[in-house]
Design an enzyme around this catalytic site. Structure first.
Site, PDB file in Angstrom:
ATOM      1  N   LYS A  15      24.508 -59.922-112.398  1.00 28.00           N
ATOM      2  CA  LYS A  15      25.156 -61.139-112.920  1.00 28.00           C
ATOM      3  C   LYS A  15      24.414 -62.338-112.348  1.00 28.00           C
ATOM      4  CE  LYS A  15      29.488 -62.188-111.726  1.00 28.00           C
ATOM      5  NZ  LYS A  15      30.955 -62.030-111.747  1.00 28.00           N
ATOM      6  N   GLY A  30      33.261 -50.463-104.898  1.00 23.21           N
ATOM      7  CA  GLY A  30      32.901 -50.620-106.306  1.00 23.21           C
ATOM      8  C   GLY A  30      31.909 -49.625-106.878  1.00 23.21           C
ATOM      9  N   ASP A  89      26.154 -60.439-107.609  1.00 22.58           N
ATOM     10  CA  ASP A  89      26.597 -61.759-108.065  1.00 22.58           C
ATOM     11  C   ASP A  89      25.840 -62.823-107.264  1.00 22.58           C
ATOM     12  OD1 ASP A  89      28.042 -63.870-109.114  1.00 22.58           O
ATOM     13  OD2 ASP A  89      29.931 -63.344-108.153  1.00 22.58           O
ATOM     14  N   ASP A 135      36.607 -54.023-109.781  1.00 18.42           N
ATOM     15  CA  ASP A 135      38.027 -54.329-109.693  1.00 18.42           C
ATOM     16  C   ASP A 135      38.313 -55.822-109.745  1.00 18.42           C
ATOM     17  OD1 ASP A 135      36.897 -54.811-107.000  1.00 18.42           O
ATOM     18  OD2 ASP A 135      38.980 -55.270-106.492  1.00 18.42           O
ATOM     19  N   ARG A 189      39.776 -50.513-111.582  1.00 21.29           N
ATOM     20  CA  ARG A 189      38.572 -49.749-111.213  1.00 21.29           C
ATOM     21  C   ARG A 189      38.385 -48.491-112.044  1.00 21.29           C
ATOM     22  NH1 ARG A 189      36.424 -51.624-106.430  1.00 21.29           N
ATOM     23  NH2 ARG A 189      37.949 -52.196-104.853  1.00 21.29           N
TER      24      ARG A 189
HETATM   25  P1  IMP Z   1      27.810 -60.841-104.104  1.00 27.30           P
HETATM   26  O1  IMP Z   1      27.774 -60.621-102.619  1.00 27.30           O
HETATM   27  O2  IMP Z   1      28.286 -62.222-104.471  1.00 27.30           O
HETATM   28  O3  IMP Z   1      26.544 -60.464-104.804  1.00 27.30           O
HETATM   29  O4  IMP Z   1      28.985 -59.976-104.641  1.00 27.30           O
HETATM   30  C1  IMP Z   1      28.894 -58.657-104.824  1.00 27.30           C
HETATM   31  C2  IMP Z   1      30.254 -58.022-104.772  1.00 27.30           C
HETATM   32  O5  IMP Z   1      31.277 -58.847-105.341  1.00 27.30           O
HETATM   33  C3  IMP Z   1      30.203 -56.788-105.611  1.00 27.30           C
HETATM   34  O6  IMP Z   1      29.953 -55.689-104.790  1.00 27.30           O
HETATM   35  C4  IMP Z   1      31.576 -56.723-106.205  1.00 27.30           C
HETATM   36  O7  IMP Z   1      32.416 -55.991-105.355  1.00 27.30           O
HETATM   37  C5  IMP Z   1      32.075 -58.139-106.236  1.00 27.30           C
HETATM   38  N1  IMP Z   1      31.926 -58.734-107.579  1.00 27.30           N
HETATM   39  C6  IMP Z   1      31.034 -59.674-107.987  1.00 27.30           C
HETATM   40  N2  IMP Z   1      31.186 -59.976-109.284  1.00 27.30           N
HETATM   41  C7  IMP Z   1      32.189 -59.181-109.725  1.00 27.30           C
HETATM   42  C8  IMP Z   1      32.802 -59.002-111.018  1.00 27.30           C
HETATM   43  O8  IMP Z   1      32.465 -59.624-112.036  1.00 27.30           O
HETATM   44  N3  IMP Z   1      33.802 -58.081-111.061  1.00 27.30           N
HETATM   45  C9  IMP Z   1      34.208 -57.364-109.987  1.00 27.30           C
HETATM   46  N4  IMP Z   1      33.656 -57.486-108.779  1.00 27.30           N
HETATM   47  C10 IMP Z   1      32.658 -58.396-108.641  1.00 27.30           C
HETATM   48 MG    MG Z   2      31.277 -54.093-104.547  1.00 25.90          MG
END
Ligand code: IMP
Ligand code: MG
Length: 173
Positions: free
Chosen positions: A129, A42, A101, A157, A163
């Site tokens: 987020k 990403g 996230d 994505d 992307r």
């Molecule tokens: P986390 O481990 O939950 O913080 O997620 C992070 C990863 O989830 C990021 O590197 C993204 O690849 C993916 N991700 C989280 N939210 C989104 C979104 O809204 N769109 C696309 N990818 C997301």
């Molecule tokens: Mg990512």
């Protein structure tokens, strides 16, 4: 219902935010060298834009971490499928991520990086987020904060699609 693409950040919005981040980072790391570590896949577009606006010397490396399958919610399990290649010992590391996230991916990477004995580690995320954060992690540089929603474009994505879009959209049912 078909998926709706609601504009969130235009090319100009993105460019402005990237410049602001690059200026802050260049100022904070004045007279230092950083290793920017991008999280694949990403972050590749954001990282490419960011490093070209830094006014400090920067080296670039990548890790590949995956937690999402083809769903829009994190599986919670993070897998490292490509390791750091540069020697990070005594280096200033700047982790570059597209979006935070739950925080699990960054938490995993921060823990993983400790074995390489960097001098410092900071995190730069283009999007923060906030609604589904599960682990408190420090994010030192944030481009844009959103509360919720699934975003695509500018590296982000959905099932490996969207992307390459130059703008960021909210994907809605
Ligand atoms: P986390 O481990 O939950 O913080 O997620 C992070 C990863 O989830 C990021 O590197 C993204 O690849 C993916 N991700 C989280 N939210 C989104 C979104 O809204 N769109 C696309 N990818 C997301
Ligand atoms: Mg990512």
């Amino acid at each position: 219902m078909p998926l709706q693409m609601v504009p969130v950040l235009s090319k100009a919005d993105i460019a402005k935010k990237v410049s602001t981040l690059a200026q802050r980072i260049s100022k904070d790391y004045a007279h230092k060298e950083v290793v920017a570590v991008g999280i694949l896949k990403g972050s590749f577009i954001f990282l490419a834009d960011l490093v070209r606006e830094l006014t400090i010397p920067v080296q670039i490396d990548f890790v590949r971490l995956a937690s999402y399958g083809s769903d829009t919610a994190s599986s919670g399990k993070v897998q490292l499928t490509k390791e750091i290649e540069l020697d990070l010992r005594n280096r200033h590391v700047l982790v570059v991520e597209d979006i935070v996230d739950s925080g699990m991916t960054i938490a995993y990477l921060l823990d993983h990086l400790r074995q390489f004995h960097p001098e410092s580690v900071k995190v730069c995320a283009f999007i923060d987020k906030t609604e589904r954060r599960e682990v408190e992690i420090p994010i030192d540089y944030v481009g844009h904060v959103v509360d919720h929603g699934f975003l695509v474009g500018y590296g982000l994505d959905f099932d490996d699609k969207y992307r390459a879009l130059p703008e960021i959209f909210h994907l809605r049912q």
